[in-house]
Design an enzyme around this catalytic site. Structure first.
Site, PDB file in Angstrom:
ATOM      1  N   ASN A  92       0.816  -1.221   0.000  1.00  0.00           N
ATOM      2  CA  ASN A  92       0.000   0.000   0.000  1.00  0.00           C
ATOM      3  C   ASN A  92       0.849   1.271   0.000  1.00  0.00           C
ATOM      4  OD1 ASN A  92      -2.649   1.484   0.530  1.00  0.00           O
ATOM      5  ND2 ASN A  92      -1.408   2.118   2.281  1.00  0.00           N
ATOM      6  N   TYR A 164       3.304   9.609 -11.632  1.00  0.00           N
ATOM      7  CA  TYR A 164       2.602   8.855 -10.585  1.00  0.00           C
ATOM      8  C   TYR A 164       1.566   7.926 -11.226  1.00  0.00           C
ATOM      9  CZ  TYR A 164      -0.934   7.868  -7.042  1.00  0.00           C
ATOM     10  OH  TYR A 164      -1.848   7.233  -6.232  1.00  0.00           O
ATOM     11  N   SER A 167       3.187   5.080 -12.866  1.00  0.00           N
ATOM     12  CA  SER A 167       3.713   4.093 -11.912  1.00  0.00           C
ATOM     13  C   SER A 167       2.597   3.166 -11.439  1.00  0.00           C
ATOM     14  CB  SER A 167       4.398   4.777 -10.730  1.00  0.00           C
ATOM     15  OG  SER A 167       3.450   5.371  -9.851  1.00  0.00           O
ATOM     16  N   LYS A 168       1.379   3.709 -11.315  1.00  0.00           N
ATOM     17  CA  LYS A 168       0.255   2.867 -10.889  1.00  0.00           C
ATOM     18  C   LYS A 168      -0.215   1.969 -12.040  1.00  0.00           C
ATOM     19  CE  LYS A 168      -0.311   4.151  -6.530  1.00  0.00           C
ATOM     20  NZ  LYS A 168      -0.161   3.209  -5.417  1.00  0.00           N
ATOM     21  N   ILE A 197      -9.895   9.563  -2.339  1.00  0.00           N
ATOM     22  CA  ILE A 197     -10.199   9.182  -0.954  1.00  0.00           C
ATOM     23  C   ILE A 197      -9.655  10.265  -0.021  1.00  0.00           C
ATOM     24  CG2 ILE A 197     -10.017   7.319   0.747  1.00  0.00           C
ATOM     25  CD1 ILE A 197     -11.323   6.543  -2.024  1.00  0.00           C
TER      26      ILE A 197
HETATM   27  P1  NAD Z   1      -1.355   8.626   3.177  1.00  0.00           P
HETATM   28  O1  NAD Z   1      -0.346   9.681   2.863  1.00  0.00           O
HETATM   29  O2  NAD Z   1      -2.419   8.912   4.159  1.00  0.00           O
HETATM   30  O3  NAD Z   1      -0.613   7.290   3.607  1.00  0.00           O
HETATM   31  C1  NAD Z   1       0.584   6.874   3.015  1.00  0.00           C
HETATM   32  C2  NAD Z   1       1.245   5.830   3.892  1.00  0.00           C
HETATM   33  O4  NAD Z   1       2.457   5.395   3.241  1.00  0.00           O
HETATM   34  C3  NAD Z   1       1.679   6.382   5.242  1.00  0.00           C
HETATM   35  O5  NAD Z   1       1.539   5.361   6.208  1.00  0.00           O
HETATM   36  C4  NAD Z   1       3.161   6.693   5.041  1.00  0.00           C
HETATM   37  O6  NAD Z   1       3.901   6.646   6.246  1.00  0.00           O
HETATM   38  C5  NAD Z   1       3.556   5.565   4.110  1.00  0.00           C
HETATM   39  N1  NAD Z   1       4.750   5.840   3.320  1.00  0.00           N
HETATM   40  C6  NAD Z   1       4.980   6.899   2.520  1.00  0.00           C
HETATM   41  N2  NAD Z   1       6.184   6.790   1.962  1.00  0.00           N
HETATM   42  C7  NAD Z   1       6.737   5.637   2.421  1.00  0.00           C
HETATM   43  C8  NAD Z   1       7.978   4.980   2.215  1.00  0.00           C
HETATM   44  N3  NAD Z   1       8.927   5.493   1.437  1.00  0.00           N
HETATM   45  N4  NAD Z   1       8.194   3.807   2.853  1.00  0.00           N
HETATM   46  C9  NAD Z   1       7.267   3.291   3.670  1.00  0.00           C
HETATM   47  N5  NAD Z   1       6.071   3.870   3.896  1.00  0.00           N
HETATM   48  C10 NAD Z   1       5.815   5.036   3.279  1.00  0.00           C
HETATM   49  O7  NAD Z   1      -1.978   8.297   1.753  1.00  0.00           O
HETATM   50  P2  NAD Z   1      -3.154   7.325   1.289  1.00  0.00           P
HETATM   51  O8  NAD Z   1      -4.088   8.155   0.515  1.00  0.00           O
HETATM   52  O9  NAD Z   1      -3.669   6.498   2.385  1.00  0.00           O
HETATM   53  O10 NAD Z   1      -2.353   6.434   0.233  1.00  0.00           O
HETATM   54  C11 NAD Z   1      -2.189   5.041   0.363  1.00  0.00           C
HETATM   55  C12 NAD Z   1      -2.066   4.432  -1.028  1.00  0.00           C
HETATM   56  O11 NAD Z   1      -3.257   4.702  -1.756  1.00  0.00           O
HETATM   57  C13 NAD Z   1      -0.927   4.981  -1.869  1.00  0.00           C
HETATM   58  O12 NAD Z   1      -0.337   3.916  -2.589  1.00  0.00           O
HETATM   59  C14 NAD Z   1      -1.626   5.938  -2.815  1.00  0.00           C
HETATM   60  O13 NAD Z   1      -0.914   6.114  -4.008  1.00  0.00           O
HETATM   61  C15 NAD Z   1      -2.924   5.196  -3.024  1.00  0.00           C
HETATM   62  N6  NAD Z   1      -4.047   6.007  -3.525  1.00  0.00           N
HETATM   63  C16 NAD Z   1      -4.589   6.992  -2.774  1.00  0.00           C
HETATM   64  C17 NAD Z   1      -5.648   7.717  -3.286  1.00  0.00           C
HETATM   65  C18 NAD Z   1      -6.328   8.807  -2.503  1.00  0.00           C
HETATM   66  O14 NAD Z   1      -7.175   9.507  -3.079  1.00  0.00           O
HETATM   67  N7  NAD Z   1      -6.022   9.000  -1.231  1.00  0.00           N
HETATM   68  C19 NAD Z   1      -6.138   7.432  -4.561  1.00  0.00           C
HETATM   69  C20 NAD Z   1      -5.565   6.416  -5.295  1.00  0.00           C
HETATM   70  C21 NAD Z   1      -4.514   5.691  -4.765  1.00  0.00           C
END
Ligand code: NAD
Length: 258
Positions: A92, A164, A167-168, A197
């Protein structure tokens, strides 16, 4: 419904906040043994760990910056040392890594975005495979990898977020390849693909931009992390999804219907 998750050894990367933390809590509530991860040192995650108080499963925090391959290996090693194996891996950890138009992208930016979103998944999965293979052989059921993809991987992302998004898309596609390589070992690979989200991911956006995005979603609002978590439970559970692999589940309030 997810009763077979009790006692499962689940490593979930990037789980000190947002979607990962919500999924980790949902897994712990089902009695799973959960390894959470972030870059912060152990001393600074007491409040994160306190979120698991009262939940049934065991939880342990593992600090690792997954942009670096050596840290990916260290994470897997430490998780296995603590829990004794891996039944479910959830990749994640990820993030935008900044916004740049094509003409401003340099090697440092490329490396930052791709290391965080692609290298991390590649390397953690690589090091986890022997344990996932052993888990499936021992249980006679499937073990699995679940990765967090993105709506951006399907539609290209906003301006400045092209790398980004790519990458996804890379992640969505390499799962298809891993299905071909590892189904013989009874390892399944599925993607949870969030739309927009409500997490720190969007904290740099002014409220009028957030309103515009919300209005572009059929449900007219951002998703909540708790609305993502059950999808991870579904894919983690052999009883629920033992015949499902190589799929992308879009959780996006109708923002896009691929
Ligand atoms: P967030 O920033 O709340 O959480 C990110 C988490 O990743 C945190 O726990 C952080 O500590 C950890 N992290 C960041 N860099 C890191 C690293 N180098 N090594 C280890 N841990 C690391 O963001 P989120 O929205 O919960 O995102 C989680 C995933 O969901 C990501 O892969 C993001 O790309 C994906 N995503 C999020 C959304 C959205 O709208 N929030 C949409 C599509 C995909």
């Amino acid at each position: 419904m997810f009763t077979d998750l009790r006692g499962k050894k689940v490593l979930i990367t990037g789980s000190t906040a947002g979607i990962g933390l919500a999924a980790a809590k949902a897994l712990a509530a089902q009695g799973a043994q959960v390894g959470i991860n972030g870059r912060q040192p152990y001393e600074s995650v007491a409040s994160v760990l306190s979120e698991f108080d009262g939940l049934e499963g065991d939880v342990m925090y593992f600090s690792a910056d997954l942009s670096q391959s050596s840290q990916c290996q260290k994470l897997v090693d430490e998780f296995v040392q603590h829990f004794g194996g891996i039944d479910v891996l959830i990749n994640n950890a990820g993030g935008l890594g900044g916004r740049e138009g094509l003409e401003n992208i340099d090697d440092a930016f490329y490396d930052r975005v791709m290391d965080l979103n692609a290298r991390s998944v590649l390397m953690v999965t690589k090091y986890a495979i022997p344990y996932l293979r052993a888990s499936a052989a021992q249980s006679g059921q499937t073990s699995c990898v679940i990765s967090t993809g993105s709506i951006a991987g399907r539609e290209g992302g906003g301006v400045g977020a092209g790398l980004y998004a790519a990458s996804k898309a890379w992640l969505h596609d390499i799962h298809r390849n891993w299905v071909k390589e590892f189904t013989q070992d009874n390892i399944r690979f599925n993607i949870v693909s969030p739309g927009t989200i409500d997490t720190a991911f969007h904290e740099d956006k002014p409220s009028h931009v957030k309103d515009t995005i919300a209005n572009s979603i059929a449900m007219k609002r951002f998703g909540r992390v708790e609305e993502l978590a059950p999808s991870y439970l579904f894919f983690a559970s052999h009883a629920c999804s033992g015949y499902i692999t190589g799929q992308i589940l879009d959780v996006n309030g109708g923002q896009m219907c691929p």
